[in-house]
Scaffold this motif. Structure first.
Motif, PDB file in Angstrom:
ATOM      1  N   VAL A 182       0.838  -1.204   0.000  1.00 32.18           N
ATOM      2  CA  VAL A 182       0.000   0.000   0.000  1.00 32.18           C
ATOM      3  C   VAL A 182       0.870   1.249   0.000  1.00 32.18           C
ATOM      4  O   VAL A 182       0.657   2.181  -0.787  1.00 32.18           O
ATOM      5  N   LYS A 183       1.876   1.274   0.866  1.00 33.39           N
ATOM      6  CA  LYS A 183       2.746   2.446   0.989  1.00 33.39           C
ATOM      7  C   LYS A 183       3.525   2.700  -0.305  1.00 33.39           C
ATOM      8  O   LYS A 183       3.617   3.843  -0.773  1.00 33.39           O
ATOM      9  N   ALA A 184       4.070   1.629  -0.899  1.00 35.40           N
ATOM     10  CA  ALA A 184       4.854   1.789  -2.125  1.00 35.40           C
ATOM     11  C   ALA A 184       3.982   2.302  -3.265  1.00 35.40           C
ATOM     12  O   ALA A 184       4.378   3.201  -4.014  1.00 35.40           O
ATOM     13  N   ARG A 185       2.786   1.758  -3.388  1.00 39.08           N
ATOM     14  CA  ARG A 185       1.900   2.182  -4.456  1.00 39.08           C
ATOM     15  C   ARG A 185       1.412   3.618  -4.213  1.00 39.08           C
ATOM     16  O   ARG A 185       1.293   4.408  -5.156  1.00 39.08           O
ATOM     17  N   TYR A 186       1.145   3.945  -2.965  1.00 31.97           N
ATOM     18  CA  TYR A 186       0.742   5.306  -2.610  1.00 31.97           C
ATOM     19  C   TYR A 186       1.839   6.301  -2.978  1.00 31.97           C
ATOM     20  O   TYR A 186       1.579   7.325  -3.621  1.00 31.97           O
ATOM     21  N   GLU A 187       3.073   6.012  -2.576  1.00 36.95           N
ATOM     22  CA  GLU A 187       4.174   6.928  -2.859  1.00 36.95           C
ATOM     23  C   GLU A 187       4.392   7.097  -4.352  1.00 36.95           C
ATOM     24  O   GLU A 187       4.739   8.189  -4.823  1.00 36.95           O
ATOM     25  N   ALA A 188       4.159   6.019  -5.120  1.00 39.60           N
ATOM     26  CA  ALA A 188       4.315   6.107  -6.571  1.00 39.60           C
ATOM     27  C   ALA A 188       3.226   6.959  -7.213  1.00 39.60           C
ATOM     28  O   ALA A 188       3.380   7.398  -8.362  1.00 39.60           O
ATOM     29  N   SER A 189       2.140   7.183  -6.483  1.00 39.75           N
ATOM     30  CA  SER A 189       1.003   7.926  -7.041  1.00 39.75           C
ATOM     31  C   SER A 189       1.089   9.430  -6.811  1.00 39.75           C
ATOM     32  O   SER A 189       0.186  10.159  -7.229  1.00 39.75           O
ATOM     33  N   LEU A 190       2.147   9.904  -6.148  1.00 38.02           N
ATOM     34  CA  LEU A 190       2.181  11.292  -5.682  1.00 38.02           C
ATOM     35  C   LEU A 190       2.835  12.276  -6.645  1.00 38.02           C
ATOM     36  O   LEU A 190       2.888  13.464  -6.349  1.00 38.02           O
ATOM     37  N   ASP A 191       3.335  11.805  -7.760  1.00 37.71           N
ATOM     38  CA  ASP A 191       3.957  12.702  -8.725  1.00 37.71           C
ATOM     39  C   ASP A 191       2.942  13.753  -9.183  1.00 37.71           C
ATOM     40  O   ASP A 191       1.861  13.417  -9.684  1.00 37.71           O
TER      41      ASP A 191
END
Length: 282
Positions: A182-191
């Motif tokens: 969840v955290k990795a996918r969330y961080e990847a979505s912040l661009d």
């Protein structure tokens, strides 16, 4: 750990980011359209098995990962699928890739269908995982998964809680995917540029009334085609597969019980076995 080579390929539309690994016949893998999606992020876990047999090419589609972001004007003129197909064929030409196997999931499945329709002589074999565009559901739309995808960047913007809710909708058993995923996918979505693109894309999607109606020309697909579908997919639902089974000339369907929209993750070993078997057939 799989070693990846990274390219930035110039096209007339903008730069396309491409990763690749392995040797052998070319397998182009197109990712889905969820927040934080990219070629490597969606298929990283499958690369050790597939790179033993294929030169695996992983483009980031326009708007995603490291690739350029289509503008409002771009999206008003053409659909995201039409834009993607144009950019990907140019990128593959620049890489010297003529014939290839092609695999696509969801939004990437729509691009894969369109590529196989427009240039059938270039696509040797085709794998479609719950693809958009070729699908006509009998139930209501937008589906539960599509609503969750549209909701993610709205109503206060992204959060880990909303990403967890998104993943729960994408898969059958969310307990397979812990807080680290969840955290990795969330961080990847912040661009920020991706978020801005997503708002443009959602607005254009609504204005066009959904995906391109690729189902009208399914008969133009000449490549032997393997359909992979989770029975419990709440995004691109299994009931919509019937038209593809009737209209694609050389087609087979494998359905996974207790599986949602992310077949390559939820049924990893079977996915890899089926893909290798299908692409290796004569």
């Amino acid at each position: 750990m799989t070693e990846l080579k990274h390219h930035r390929v110039a096209t007339s539309l903008g730069e396309i980011a491409v990763a690749e690994t392995g040797e052998g016949p070319v397998l182009v893998m197109l990712h889905g359209g969820g927040p934080g999606a990219s070629g490597v992020a969606n298929y990283l876990q499958n690369l050790p098995a597939l790179a033993r047999r294929f030169r695996v090419v992983l483009p980031d589609q326009p708007g995603f990962g490291g690739s350029y972001r289509p503008t409002d004007e771009d999206l008003a003129e053409r659909s995201i699928t039409a834009i993607t197909v144009d950019a990907l064929f140019q990128a593959l030409d620049s890489l010297g890739i003529d014939g290839f196997h092609l695999l696509g999931n969801s939004l990437g499945g729509a691009a894969a269908i369109a590529m196989a329709q427009q240039r059938p002589e270039r696509v040797a074999r085709l794998v479609l995982m719950a693809p958009g565009g070729g699908w006509l559901p009998s139930g209501p739309t937008p589906t539960e998964g599509q609503k969750e995808m549209f909701r993610y960047y709205n109503g206060g913007g992204p959060s880990e809680k909303k990403m967890a809710a998104f993943i729960r909708t994408m898969v059958y058993d969310h307990q397979q995917f812990g807080a680290d995923v969840v955290k990795a996918r969330y961080e990847a979505s912040l661009d920020e540029s991706h978020i801005a693109f997503y708002h443009r894309y959602n607005a254009a999607f609504a204005k066009r009334g959904g995906m391109d109606p690729l189902w009208r020309d399914l008969h133009r697909i000449k490549a032997p085609t393997l359909l992979l579908w989770g029975r419990d997919d709440r995004t691109i639902t299994l009931d919509g597969a019937q038209l593809m089974l009737r209209q694609i000339q050389d087609v087979q369907l494998h359905v996974f019980g207790r599986c949602g929209h992310w077949v390559q993750l939820e049924r990893q070993a079977q996915f890899e076995e089926l893909v290798v078997g299908h692409l290796g057939e004569r």
